[in-house]
Design a protein around this motif. Sequence first.
Motif, short mmCIF file in Angstrom:
data_model
loop_
_atom_site.label_atom_id
_atom_site.label_comp_id
_atom_site.label_asym_id
_atom_site.label_seq_id
_atom_site.Cartn_x
_atom_site.Cartn_y
_atom_site.Cartn_z
N VAL A 237 -5.77 -16.85 11.63
CA VAL A 237 -5.17 -15.60 11.17
C VAL A 237 -4.89 -14.75 12.39
N SER A 238 -3.65 -14.31 12.55
CA SER A 238 -3.29 -13.52 13.71
C SER A 238 -3.34 -12.02 13.43
N ALA A 239 -3.33 -11.63 12.16
CA ALA A 239 -3.37 -10.21 11.81
C ALA A 239 -3.95 -10.07 10.41
N PRO A 240 -4.51 -8.90 10.09
CA PRO A 240 -5.00 -8.71 8.73
C PRO A 240 -3.83 -8.68 7.75
N PRO A 241 -4.08 -8.93 6.49
CA PRO A 241 -2.98 -8.90 5.52
C PRO A 241 -2.41 -7.49 5.40
N PRO A 242 -1.13 -7.37 5.07
CA PRO A 242 -0.53 -6.03 4.95
C PRO A 242 -1.11 -5.28 3.76
N ARG A 243 -1.14 -3.97 3.89
CA ARG A 243 -1.63 -3.13 2.81
C ARG A 243 -0.58 -3.04 1.71
N PRO A 244 -1.04 -2.88 0.48
CA PRO A 244 -0.06 -2.73 -0.60
C PRO A 244 0.74 -1.44 -0.43
N ALA A 245 1.97 -1.44 -0.93
CA ALA A 245 2.86 -0.28 -0.76
C ALA A 245 2.37 0.93 -1.54
N HIS A 246 1.74 0.72 -2.65
CA HIS A 246 1.28 1.85 -3.47
C HIS A 246 -0.24 1.80 -3.57
N ARG A 247 -0.83 2.97 -3.73
CA ARG A 247 -2.28 3.05 -3.89
C ARG A 247 -2.61 3.13 -5.36
N ARG A 248 -3.74 2.60 -5.70
CA ARG A 248 -4.16 2.67 -7.10
C ARG A 248 -4.53 4.11 -7.45
N THR A 249 -4.17 4.52 -8.62
CA THR A 249 -4.54 5.86 -9.08
C THR A 249 -5.96 5.81 -9.63
#
Length: 96
Positions: A69-81
Amino acid sequence: MATYRYRCGSHGSFDLSAPIGTAPGTAPCPGCARPSTREYTAPMLGLAPRAAVALLDRTAATAETPAVVSAPPPRPAHRRTPLAPPNPALRRLPRP
């Protein structure tokens, strides 16, 4: 019943089924009836359930070439409410 493998000098390998632990050291060849010696081989894992065989294959593959793994996975575009509105009393608690 277990399957045991024997080897004839002129006809090659053949299998013999016998109860577990009762396989003789030699068995007659089905082609020439000469005594053939028993071969000690790995268990027949191909007769295992497909899920178990797939797990063994994946484990063996990652032992030689692990996924890097070269980088952590990308964050989701929206945050959970949040499920409930924030409690004003909790604002005074220390934050980590």
